[in-house]
Design an enzyme around this catalytic site. Structure first.
Site, short mmCIF file in Angstrom:
data_model
loop_
_atom_site.label_atom_id
_atom_site.label_comp_id
_atom_site.label_asym_id
_atom_site.label_seq_id
_atom_site.Cartn_x
_atom_site.Cartn_y
_atom_site.Cartn_z
N LYS A 114 -1.75 7.21 5.55
CA LYS A 114 -0.95 8.34 5.08
C LYS A 114 0.51 8.01 5.27
CE LYS A 114 -1.83 12.67 3.81
NZ LYS A 114 -3.10 12.94 3.13
N1 GLU Z 1 -3.37 13.28 -0.69
C1 GLU Z 1 -4.74 13.42 -1.04
C2 GLU Z 1 -5.60 13.58 0.20
O1 GLU Z 1 -5.13 13.99 1.24
C3 GLU Z 1 -5.22 12.31 -1.96
C4 GLU Z 1 -5.14 10.93 -1.38
C5 GLU Z 1 -5.42 9.83 -2.39
O2 GLU Z 1 -5.77 10.14 -3.52
O3 GLU Z 1 -5.31 8.67 -1.99
O4 GLU Z 1 -6.78 13.39 0.18
#
Ligand code: GLU
Length: 428
Positions: A114
């Site tokens: 993240k």
């Molecule tokens: N931000 C989204 C999540 O928390 C999608 C992450 C992604 O598609 O890599 O799952």
């Protein structure tokens, strides 16, 4: 009495500690050694940088930014990038960790990561956000890539942010649409990616209702958050025949006991941020919205919305976590003791990253799927994951959250034992 004296002990955990609190319960059931638990909880790599960004007024500002790569034993690191004033290193670490368990619970070949920038995008111009994103790409360039770490949109980032990312990556490395997912369709995005997370909230929510013997038609749902997740979740719950009683965004919400006219509300929200002024209902605060009596509650905004303090007042049968970490560990304990069922974030909002996986597959093959194929394959994956989690919950007599961690941790540990030299024999 001071505020801390009344705080539930589990609510004193940081967001990262809270995620690991859930994980440790699963690790005990799987009889993992302390060393193994240590290995799967600590991030693989963390990057912390300060982004100097040229503002429109001629000044410079510095924005702290983080990318935490938590685990990659099942595939490249994967996870979103958020722009928000409350971003901290601890929060990004927690969210990266959740991504490892999320990709594992739905069994897609990725790890978890993240990123976050501590900034207030609502006070920044489009040009400033573009410059910020481009500076970020330059700082991330050596640790991201289509087979290394693949970012995606998250809170306050969107397909345009991803388009800037692809372009800047092309300047510093090479052109490859698979470096990020959640892109606009014109530059390699996937059909169905925009609505994927909201659709996943519906699919897993309906699976849960079926398990609990709840009737769908005419039942009521309350949704906190009206961004990418909440607005699509509202649309899909409405289309499934449920009554959407209330929705909100960071400014506040709107409530109608007879059910909101969701299509009209979505059109209204495209031009107006203040949902409380929507004519088809009355204004309601975010705090009151969470306590409305309803059959299903879908907190789809930010983390820690429900804690041990407001958990006793939550008046629902089922919670579907559209957001990441919307319930604190203390809140989770109170709700579980009260018999409220929770579809946990790592399952409920996994629709987004699942279609990100499809997008990445399409980019690598340079062959693009129809919307029907995307949505069908997404639905299949989520049904399978829900069944696996519900079965593990029954077998172990635990909550769906703990069961989801059991399923996810088991897969990561199996891969880790196979990949690491000598580790399979020595981990005990
Ligand atoms: N931000 C989204 C999540 O928390 C999608 C992450 C992604 O598609 O890599 O799952």
């Amino acid at each position: 009495m001071s505020a801390t004296a009344t705080t539930h002990p589990l609510d004193k955990l940081s967001t990262f500690e809270a995620v690991n609190h859930h994980l440790k319960a699963a690790a005990r059931r799987l009889e993992l050694s302390d060393k193994e638990v240590h290995l799967i909880t600590r991030p693989y790599r963390e990057l912390k940088v300060e982004l100097p960004v040229h503002l429109d007024n001629g000044e410079w500002a510095i924005f702290p930014a983080y990318r935490v790569q938590h685990n990659n034993v099942r595939g490249p690191f994967k996870g979103g990038l958020r722009y928000h004033p409350s971003v901290t290193e601890d929060e990004v670490r927690a969210l990266a960790t959740l991504m490892t368990w999320k990709t594992s619970v739905v069994n897609i070949p990725f790890g978890g990561a993240k990123g976050g920038v501590a900034c207030d995008p609502k006070k920044m111009s489009e040009d400033e956000l573009e410059r910020l994103t481009r500076v970020l790409v330059r700082r991330l360039d050596v640790i991201v890539g289509p087979t290394v770490d693949i970012p995606a949109p998250d809170v306050n980032t969107n397909p345009q942010t991803m388009a800037w990312f692809v372009d800047e990556w092309a300047q510093v490395a090479s052109y490859h649409p698979g470096v990020v997912t959640g892109k606009p369709l014109e530059i390699g995005g996937s059909k169905g990616r925009n609505e994927a997370t909201g659709l996943g909230v519906l699919v897993t929510g309906l699976d849960a209702m079926k398990r609990l013997g709840m009737k769908v038609e005419g039942s009521t749902v309350v949704i906190q958050g009206f961004g990418n997740v909440g607005s699509f979740a509202a649309k899909f719950f409405h289309e499934a025949g449920m009554k959407v009683l209330a929705v909100s965004n960071s400014l506040g919400g709107v409530f109608n006991a007879r059910g909101l006219d969701v299509p009209n509300l979505i059109r209204y929200s495209e031009l107006n941020r203040d949902l409380g002024k929507f004519h088809g209902g009355e204004p309601i605060s975010n705090a009151d919205l969470l306590e409305l009596r309803c059959d299903v509650l879908a907190p789809s905004a930010l983390d820690n919305a429900i804690n041990a303090k407001n958990a006793p007042k939550i008046d629902t049968k089922l919670i579907v976590e559209g957001a990441n970490s919307p319930i604190t560990a203390g809140g989770d304990q109170v709700l579980t003791e009260r018999g409220i069922h929770i579809v946990p974030d790592i399952l409920a909002n996994a629709g987004g990253v699942t279609v990100s996986y499809f997008e990445w597959v399409q980019n690598l093959q340079n062959y693009y799927w129809s919307q029907d194929r995307v949505l069908q394959e997404l639905t299949d994956i989520l049904h399978t994951a829900f069944d696996e989690v519900a079965t593990a919950a029954e077998q172990n007599q635990v909550s769906w959250r703990e069961a989801a961690f059991i399923v996810a941790v088991r897969r990561v540990v199996a891969a880790q034992r196979l990949r690491w030299y000598g580790y399979g024999k020595k981990h005990h």
